[in-house]
Enzyme design. Structure first.
Site, PDB file in Angstrom:
ATOM      1  N   ASP A 178      49.312  39.091  14.407  1.00  0.00           N
ATOM      2  CA  ASP A 178      48.185  38.746  15.262  1.00  0.00           C
ATOM      3  C   ASP A 178      48.681  38.785  16.699  1.00  0.00           C
ATOM      4  O   ASP A 178      49.490  37.937  17.100  1.00  0.00           O
ATOM      5  CB  ASP A 178      47.658  37.354  14.900  1.00  0.00           C
ATOM      6  CG  ASP A 178      46.467  36.932  15.751  1.00  0.00           C
ATOM      7  OD1 ASP A 178      46.109  37.649  16.703  1.00  0.00           O
ATOM      8  OD2 ASP A 178      45.898  35.864  15.462  1.00  0.00           O
ATOM      9  N   SER A 210      42.587  50.962  27.628  1.00  0.00           N
ATOM     10  CA  SER A 210      41.482  50.254  28.261  1.00  0.00           C
ATOM     11  C   SER A 210      40.180  50.856  27.735  1.00  0.00           C
ATOM     12  O   SER A 210      40.035  51.065  26.535  1.00  0.00           O
ATOM     13  CB  SER A 210      41.591  50.351  29.790  1.00  0.00           C
ATOM     14  OG  SER A 210      40.520  49.667  30.407  1.00  0.00           O
ATOM     15  N   SER A 211      39.249  51.154  28.597  1.00  0.00           N
ATOM     16  CA  SER A 211      37.945  51.672  28.190  1.00  0.00           C
ATOM     17  C   SER A 211      37.194  52.133  29.430  1.00  0.00           C
ATOM     18  O   SER A 211      37.453  51.643  30.547  1.00  0.00           O
ATOM     19  CB  SER A 211      37.138  50.578  27.489  1.00  0.00           C
ATOM     20  OG  SER A 211      35.772  50.953  27.348  1.00  0.00           O
ATOM     21  N   TYR A 243      34.288  41.922  27.641  1.00  0.00           N
ATOM     22  CA  TYR A 243      34.996  43.153  27.271  1.00  0.00           C
ATOM     23  C   TYR A 243      35.317  43.995  28.502  1.00  0.00           C
ATOM     24  O   TYR A 243      36.467  44.361  28.744  1.00  0.00           O
ATOM     25  CB  TYR A 243      34.148  43.942  26.278  1.00  0.00           C
ATOM     26  CG  TYR A 243      34.790  45.232  25.802  1.00  0.00           C
ATOM     27  CD1 TYR A 243      35.751  45.211  24.805  1.00  0.00           C
ATOM     28  CD2 TYR A 243      34.419  46.457  26.340  1.00  0.00           C
ATOM     29  CE1 TYR A 243      36.336  46.385  24.356  1.00  0.00           C
ATOM     30  CE2 TYR A 243      34.995  47.630  25.906  1.00  0.00           C
ATOM     31  CZ  TYR A 243      35.953  47.602  24.913  1.00  0.00           C
ATOM     32  OH  TYR A 243      36.527  48.767  24.484  1.00  0.00           O
ATOM     33  N   LYS A 284      39.017  44.684  30.193  1.00  0.00           N
ATOM     34  CA  LYS A 284      39.512  46.063  30.196  1.00  0.00           C
ATOM     35  C   LYS A 284      39.863  46.513  31.623  1.00  0.00           C
ATOM     36  O   LYS A 284      40.824  47.267  31.820  1.00  0.00           O
ATOM     37  CB  LYS A 284      38.482  46.995  29.574  1.00  0.00           C
ATOM     38  CG  LYS A 284      38.364  46.846  28.054  1.00  0.00           C
ATOM     39  CD  LYS A 284      39.670  47.116  27.340  1.00  0.00           C
ATOM     40  CE  LYS A 284      39.501  47.178  25.829  1.00  0.00           C
ATOM     41  NZ  LYS A 284      40.796  47.370  25.126  1.00  0.00           N
TER      42      LYS A 284
END
Length: 252
Positions: free
Chosen positions: A63, A137-138, A151, A155
């Site tokens: 985890d 990342s995104s 989120y 990111k």
């Protein structure tokens, strides 16, 4: 193009499915040895079995929100592999709705999971002499979209953190780059679930991409593997979009 990955040793978090699994497979195909982790023991066991014939792939249930567990995993992997030359920080809580629990899980898993991995691995990367850090990342870290909130904010922080690492470590033989995928589709993934449970959102997201489709995990992994390689030896501090022209803003 020779990527120079044969015999190199890598860590990959979230390596049992999606982009992480494709990264593990891509590194193995180039002759690297990979230690990967994921939270679910059964998924790790299955992936380990699937990858057995592809090369050295060592799976461990971890985890990444547990900093001590990450440090122990890194130490064990470094001992088993004889060192570490690169890492790919890929795990995300995918906590999108704006509520306190999602802010906390995004911080603990996405951001601190990345920081904990880098800090545990950094002595080994420095010893390598040509270490590589790639964080995932995104596009949501660069643009305000439906995932604005926990989120997208976290990111964006990952991009900032990684570029900071690049500046700090450039003179010490370690590169740091980010890959920011657009919407990525694979069976069992988040977009597969959205397609089934929220077809209107899925159709909207699909319609935003001028290619008319979403990325495959392999397409994102190709960018990760390249940035992890000696072929990218003078690339550090970059945020590489892999999004099929989804984002509209100019990236300076």
């Amino acid at each position: 193009m020779e990527l120079g990955l044969n015999g190199k040793r890598f860590l990959v978090t979230g390596g049992t499915r999606g982009i992480g699994r494709a990264v593990v497979e891509g590194l193995l195909a180039e002759g690297a040895a990979v230690a990967f982790c994921a939270r679910t023991a059964d998924a790790v066991e299955t992936a380990q079995s699937d990858l057995a014939s592809a090369g050295t792939a060592l799976g461990t249930p971890v985890d990444v929100a547990d900093t001590a567990a990450v440090a122990a995993w890194v130490a064990g992997a470094a001992e088993a592999l004889g060192g570490i030359d690169g890492l790919v920080a890929n795990v995300s809580a995918l906590a999108i709705p704006n509520n306190p629990d999602n802010w906390r899980s995004s911080f603990d898993v996405d951001l601190m999971g990345t920081v904990g991995l880098v800090e545990a691995a950094l002595p080994h990367l420095l010893a390598s002499g040509a270490g590589s850090i790639v964080t995932i990342s995104s596009v949501s870290g660069r643009e305000i979209d439906f995932a604005a909130g926990p989120y997208g904010t976290v990111k964006a922080a990952i991009i900032h953190y990684t570029q900071g690492l690049a500046g700090q470590l450039a003179g010490r033989g370690v590169r740091a780059n980010t890959v920011s995928p657009g919407n990525t589709y694979f069976p069992g993934g988040v977009w597969s679930s959205i397609e089934e449970n929220d077809p209107e959102l899925f159709a909207t997201a699909l319609g935003l991409n001028p290619t008319g489709r979403m990325a495959t995990p392999q397409e994102v992994a190709n960018a990760v593997v390249f940035l992890s390689s000696s072929a990218a030896s003078f690339i550090t501090g970059t945020n590489l979009l892999v999004d099929g022209a989804l984002t509209r803003g100019v990236q300076f």
